[in-house]
Design a protein around this motif. Structure first.
Motif, PDB file in Angstrom:
ATOM      1  N   PHE A  51       2.878  -4.167  -8.216  1.00 32.65           N
ATOM      2  CA  PHE A  51       4.117  -3.728  -8.867  1.00 32.65           C
ATOM      3  C   PHE A  51       4.588  -2.378  -8.349  1.00 32.65           C
ATOM      4  O   PHE A  51       5.755  -2.012  -8.510  1.00 32.65           O
ATOM      5  CB  PHE A  51       3.912  -3.642 -10.383  1.00 32.65           C
ATOM      6  N   LYS A  52       3.700  -1.607  -7.730  1.00 32.57           N
ATOM      7  CA  LYS A  52       4.029  -0.251  -7.283  1.00 32.57           C
ATOM      8  C   LYS A  52       5.220  -0.219  -6.331  1.00 32.57           C
ATOM      9  O   LYS A  52       5.899   0.806  -6.210  1.00 32.57           O
ATOM     10  CB  LYS A  52       2.817   0.359  -6.573  1.00 32.57           C
ATOM     11  N   ALA A  53       5.486  -1.342  -5.638  1.00 35.86           N
ATOM     12  CA  ALA A  53       6.637  -1.388  -4.734  1.00 35.86           C
ATOM     13  C   ALA A  53       7.941  -1.158  -5.488  1.00 35.86           C
ATOM     14  O   ALA A  53       8.910  -0.629  -4.937  1.00 35.86           O
ATOM     15  CB  ALA A  53       6.688  -2.737  -4.007  1.00 35.86           C
ATOM     16  N   ARG A  54       7.978  -1.535  -6.764  1.00 40.05           N
ATOM     17  CA  ARG A  54       9.219  -1.393  -7.541  1.00 40.05           C
ATOM     18  C   ARG A  54       9.564   0.088  -7.761  1.00 40.05           C
ATOM     19  O   ARG A  54      10.684   0.531  -7.480  1.00 40.05           O
ATOM     20  CB  ARG A  54       9.073  -2.107  -8.885  1.00 40.05           C
ATOM     21  N   HIS A  80      -0.014   2.790  -4.679  1.00 41.70           N
ATOM     22  CA  HIS A  80       1.206   3.592  -4.505  1.00 41.70           C
ATOM     23  C   HIS A  80       1.354   4.023  -3.046  1.00 41.70           C
ATOM     24  O   HIS A  80       2.488   4.130  -2.540  1.00 41.70           O
ATOM     25  CB  HIS A  80       1.151   4.810  -5.430  1.00 41.70           C
ATOM     26  N   ALA A  81       0.240   4.273  -2.372  1.00 41.10           N
ATOM     27  CA  ALA A  81       0.279   4.684  -0.958  1.00 41.10           C
ATOM     28  C   ALA A  81       0.948   3.618  -0.100  1.00 41.10           C
ATOM     29  O   ALA A  81       1.892   3.906   0.653  1.00 41.10           O
ATOM     30  CB  ALA A  81      -1.140   4.963  -0.459  1.00 41.10           C
ATOM     31  N   GLY A  82       0.483   2.372  -0.209  1.00 42.14           N
ATOM     32  CA  GLY A  82       1.059   1.285   0.585  1.00 42.14           C
ATOM     33  C   GLY A  82       2.516   1.035   0.204  1.00 42.14           C
ATOM     34  O   GLY A  82       3.362   0.791   1.060  1.00 42.14           O
ATOM     35  N   THR A 106      -9.170  -1.661   3.350  1.00 44.80           N
ATOM     36  CA  THR A 106      -8.000  -2.527   3.188  1.00 44.80           C
ATOM     37  C   THR A 106      -6.754  -1.711   2.879  1.00 44.80           C
ATOM     38  O   THR A 106      -5.681  -1.969   3.421  1.00 44.80           O
ATOM     39  CB  THR A 106      -8.241  -3.508   2.020  1.00 44.80           C
ATOM     40  N   LYS A 107      -6.914  -0.723   1.984  1.00 43.77           N
ATOM     41  CA  LYS A 107      -5.737   0.044   1.588  1.00 43.77           C
ATOM     42  C   LYS A 107      -5.297   0.992   2.697  1.00 43.77           C
ATOM     43  O   LYS A 107      -4.096   1.195   2.910  1.00 43.77           O
ATOM     44  CB  LYS A 107      -5.998   0.753   0.253  1.00 43.77           C
ATOM     45  N   VAL A 108      -6.251   1.545   3.448  1.00 42.79           N
ATOM     46  CA  VAL A 108      -5.913   2.363   4.616  1.00 42.79           C
ATOM     47  C   VAL A 108      -5.147   1.506   5.639  1.00 42.79           C
ATOM     48  O   VAL A 108      -4.109   1.923   6.174  1.00 42.79           O
ATOM     49  CB  VAL A 108      -7.184   2.961   5.254  1.00 42.79           C
ATOM     50  N   ALA A 109      -5.648   0.288   5.873  1.00 40.52           N
ATOM     51  CA  ALA A 109      -4.998  -0.600   6.849  1.00 40.52           C
ATOM     52  C   ALA A 109      -3.572  -0.943   6.414  1.00 40.52           C
ATOM     53  O   ALA A 109      -2.667  -1.012   7.254  1.00 40.52           O
ATOM     54  CB  ALA A 109      -5.817  -1.883   7.020  1.00 40.52           C
ATOM     55  N   ALA A 113      -0.230  -0.325   8.479  1.00 40.28           N
ATOM     56  CA  ALA A 113       0.612  -1.464   8.872  1.00 40.28           C
ATOM     57  C   ALA A 113       2.078  -1.187   8.569  1.00 40.28           C
ATOM     58  O   ALA A 113       2.964  -1.652   9.280  1.00 40.28           O
ATOM     59  CB  ALA A 113       0.156  -2.732   8.149  1.00 40.28           C
ATOM     60  N   TYR A 114       2.347  -0.431   7.519  1.00 36.66           N
ATOM     61  CA  TYR A 114       3.731  -0.107   7.175  1.00 36.66           C
ATOM     62  C   TYR A 114       4.194   1.183   7.851  1.00 36.66           C
ATOM     63  O   TYR A 114       5.264   1.697   7.536  1.00 36.66           O
ATOM     64  CB  TYR A 114       3.879   0.005   5.653  1.00 36.66           C
TER      65      TYR A 114
END
Lengths: 314, 314
Positions: A51-54, A80-82, A106-109, A113-114
């Motif tokens: 949901f953090k993308a929102r 929130h970082a991604g 995974t979260k670093v990757a 990626a973005y």
């Protein structure tokens, strides 16, 4: 500084080109085991897996031209970082992310990626804030906070606003996880505006129960440390979010780490959805309080799905 | 004995009270890696965790009162077993399922959860057929075959019929896995009827390439044994399905077990969806033939999500 339904409606319009309208799904076998009728709002299927993308998009879209040029910055070990790196990428602006050096691979990757630019720091709150201050001083980037800000709260509230258009009638209960409180605050505002009779419940791990303690005592009790398996909910409740929760939320219930892992397995097995530990807390609370929810119509927000599939918690 | 779009439309109407309308989802990161624009039709989110619920319901709903009293029977180690038990449970009729004694614990548990009555047998085709014959003789139950039957094919075709209502325009390619061929046959009939220009491709494991060999030689070559990781696709291609594939499918492409597992991981990691090995073959084929699909609009049917989460294949 308050947030209202109009802010959430404006946020929904603003972010709609950039985020998914996520599906609502249900499982007969989970309903049988839980003894109530559950609908899941699947924010694990949201862009960048949570949901953090929102909220991140709602903040970034509102930056002016000069701010976009300087970029955005935050500190986060998690979703929130991604989300912020993704939001910045839509506008070709730099995203400076301070991450503790023990963040999950995974979260670093995902941040990389973005196109996010990562600065690693020691895994303490002080080191994170100090690294962020230096970054902001050097780059002039706008700090986009993870949860305790009106734009973020309004953005997170769009998930439940969307839900009110997806369901034919109001449920008896709405549950979301509560960590920093941005999702719960935004969800409560959206829910109470459209479905005033629905009871809004925060779901929290036993080992990170600062929101429950704050809510029940009326005094803000941010926790210092927590080792719950629900790593996304170790954060302390935000002060702005606390003030919203006191007015708009009906209760906060807790569940053990064991119940959280059992609920996570149920969602993987019967819903065929990859959800992270933090996302399973709503179902864990329902399964841990059968008398409370018996035969009720319940909506649970599945908050995210960012899991290292090589290091499952069972 | 043929199947047409009218049979699929009738099936869709017949089964709509019993099955989910499944969502279509996409992932920017997978599109970047694949070099094309992919939409996934998520039948892993179907009732009982696979598209098989569509065909099983289409067959069961058409039984008359006397047949419903006697119940239904099949032999299956996989998703057809759970789907048939679920379909029978809606009408409170007995479901007799012959399962090989080495069936996965997850699939056995699913059949039991839906009230199916299991007879275990040795894991050979002869033992399965002999156990089924005895069951049918004893109970008078109607045999509901897993794939090579018009009612099953029409039922499986409803997933793509639904898809044609969900997408704003025809894709360049539609891919489904092919094992017994019921899903591919039904999908091809639905697709060619609504989107005649879309190329329909069967996706098959290298180690179970009987559909490709049959398709390319024009001679039916059912395989005897296969050890591909995509356990749902070890089945031999059905003869009725072969006759439909020859007329309605444009090509059949294969992917290695390694590519299948890599594709499965991509879907878990980026889509946040639990899919089984067999469901990943479509994406594996796309990733293995980059020149074929470059910059094209591609729909991939994710066929199922019934995985033992304690025994992942990586």
């Amino acid at each position: 500084m308050t947030v209202g339904i109009d802010d959430i409606r404006a946020a929904a319009l603003r972010i709609s080109p950039y985020v998914h309208r996520t599906p609502v799904l249900s499982s007969t076998l989970i309903n049988l085991q839980a003894g109530c009728e559950i609908v899941f709002k699947c924010e694990n299927l949201q862009k960048a897996g949570a949901f953090k993308a929102r909220g991140a998009h709602n903040a970034v879209v509102q930056l002016n031209e000069a701010q976009r040029h300087a970029g955005v910055a935050t500190h986060s070990s998690g979703n929130h970082a991604g989300a912020l790196a993704l939001a910045a990428s839509h506008f070709h602006m730099p995203a400076y992310i301070v991450m503790p050096e023990n963040s999950s691979a995974t979260k670093v990757a995902a941040v990389r990626a973005y196109g996010g630019e990562i600065t690693f720091c020691e895994p303490t709150q002080a080191a994170r804030e100090s690294a962020l201050d230096k970054l902001v001083a050097r780059t002039g980037a706008a700090f986009i906070p993870p949860y305790d800000h009106p734009d973020i709260i309004a953005g997170q509230g769009t998930a439940v606003l969307e839900l009110t258009e997806q369901l034919p009638q109001a449920p008896d209960f709405l549950l979301t996880p509560v960590g920093g409180g941005g999702l719960l605050a935004g969800s409560a505002i959206a829910c109470k505006s459209v479905w005033p009779q629905t009871l809004v419940i925060g779901a929290e791990p036993v080992d990170a129960d600062d929101a429950q303690r704050s809510f029940r005592t009326g005094q803000w009790h941010p926790q210092c440390t927590s080792v719950t398996v629900a790593d996304g909910l170790r954060t302390a409740l935000g002060i702005l979010n606390f003030s919203i929760l006191r007015r708009q939320v009906d209760d906060i219930l807790i569940a053990s780490d064991e119940a959280i892992l059992a609920a996570m397995r149920l969602v993987w097995t019967h819903m065929k959805l990859v959800v992270e530990t933090s996302a399973a807390v709503g179902l864990a609370v329902v399964m841990s309080h059968p008398e409370y929810f018996a035969n009720q119509r319940v909506v649970i927000v599945l908050s995210g799905g960012n899991v290292d599939i090589d290091r499952l918690p069972w």
